[in-house]
Design an enzyme around this catalytic site. Structure first.
Site, PDB file in Angstrom:
ATOM      1  N   CYS A  86       4.535  54.573  66.675  1.00  0.00           N
ATOM      2  CA  CYS A  86       3.882  55.519  67.519  1.00  0.00           C
ATOM      3  C   CYS A  86       2.220  56.454  67.089  1.00  0.00           C
ATOM      4  O   CYS A  86       1.726  56.087  66.585  1.00  0.00           O
ATOM      5  CB  CYS A  86       5.192  56.643  68.130  1.00  0.00           C
ATOM      6  N   HIS A 200       9.021  53.293  71.032  1.00  0.00           N
ATOM      7  CA  HIS A 200      10.225  54.122  70.141  1.00  0.00           C
ATOM      8  C   HIS A 200      11.178  53.278  70.144  1.00  0.00           C
ATOM      9  O   HIS A 200      12.202  53.706  70.989  1.00  0.00           O
ATOM     10  CB  HIS A 200      10.510  55.281  70.259  1.00  0.00           C
ATOM     11  N   GLU A 202      14.189  53.336  67.845  1.00  0.00           N
ATOM     12  CA  GLU A 202      14.844  54.723  67.464  1.00  0.00           C
ATOM     13  C   GLU A 202      15.360  55.840  68.940  1.00  0.00           C
ATOM     14  O   GLU A 202      16.545  55.981  68.027  1.00  0.00           O
ATOM     15  CB  GLU A 202      13.998  55.256  66.097  1.00  0.00           C
TER      16      GLU A 202
END
EC number: 6.3.5.3
Lengths: 224, 81
Positions: A86, A200, A202
């Site tokens: 990002c 994302h 994560e």
């Protein structure tokens, strides 16, 4: 594996990233942008998501000049593995480590939702655990994710298998999300040691969070 | 001395902000008169310099390094003495 996660003023995904890689039994160090050297034993450098320097001027434009970035340039040019998520992707573009630039989303809206992604190329160290054409579900959260590259640049990305992920629907049909050229969600450099993506991974590492497809992607990084 | 820097997306790079604003102006009844809308930003620099030529060179340098992303943006510089 030793993972170094950079932290700028305004970074907000460093702890999520640390948590995700620790879940994979990595040693994770969060490194403040004022440091001038990366830890010697870094196997993977992650530039995480957030709003470095408030995204003032342009996303990633100011972070590019942080003290640590000289060391990042050197690490990347010597073949060190770099992952930009990002805002991290935006910083890699501004730093010239990846080609192209980010514009405001075509809808002008901040987009925050789970979105499907299609694996376009897996002949690289990052996506080696995913299958070609595989569809994964990973959240996006960005205002400036409208990837731009000119026609010649796009041709080069295609010829060198640098387009790794595209936005798609659940059936794997490529779909526009934010106006990105060729619906690109993630690319790597020609040498394939630097990977930037807007979604994302994560944030999708436990079913409690809605999906754990992110861990599938990050697991592949363990064999870098 | 002052430098006024205007930064905007290059012609040929789709300006989504400009397009949305154009659409809004259409809706407001300005359809006939507005042909196109481009949106940029203006950066005003107060400079410690009395040499216009040197100032312009320095500001150009700033634009190339930081103020504009020359992959997608053009810039113009105006020096006001």
């Amino acid at each position: 594996m030793n993972v170094t996660v950079l932290q700028f003023p305004g970074t907000n995904c460093e702890y999520d990233t640390k948590y995700a890689f620790e879940k994979l039994a990595c040693n994770v160090t969060i490194l403040w942008h004022k440091e001038i050297k990366l830890p010697e034993n870094t196997d993977l450098l992650v530039i995480p998501g957030g709003f470095s320097y408030g995204d003032y001027l342009r996303s990633g434009a100011i972070a590019r000049f942080a003290n640590i970035m000289d060391s990042v340039q050197e690490y990347a040019k010597n073949g060190g593995k770099v992952l930009g998520i990002c805002n991290g992707f935006q910083i890699l573009l501004e730093a010239g480590l990846l080609p192209g630039a980010m514009k405001r989303n075509a809808s002008l809206n901040f987009i925050s939702k789970y979105n499907h992604l299609k694996v376009i190329n897996n002949d690289n160290c990052f996506l080696q655990k995913l299958n070609l054409g595989e569809v994964i579900n990973i959240p996006v959260a960005h205002h400036d994710g409208n990837y731009y590259i000119d026609n010649d640049g796009l041709k080069q990305l295609e010829e060198n298998n640098q387009i790794l992920l595209k936005y798609c629907n659940k059936d794997g049909e490529i779909e526009n999300l934010n106006g990105s050229v060729a619906q690109i969600a993630g690319i790597c450099n020609k040498e394939k040691n630097i990977f930037g993506l807007m979604p994302h991974p994560e944030r999708a590492i436990e079913n409690l969070l809605g999906c754990d497809d992110g861990i599938k992607m990050l697991e592949g990084f363990l064999k870098l | 001395m002052k430098a006024i820097v205007n930064v905007a997306l290059k012609q040929g790079v789709l300006d989504d902000q400009g397009k949305a604003t154009h659409h809004a102006l259409d809706t407001l009844g300005f359809k006939e008169i507005v042909k196109d809308v481009r949106i940029g930003k203006q950066i005003i620099l107060e400079l410690n310099s009395d040499n216009e030529k040197d100032a312009k060179t320095e500001v150009k340098n700033m634009c190339e390094k930081l103020l504009a992303n020359t992959v997608i943006e053009d810039y113009s510089i105006e020096i006001i003495g």
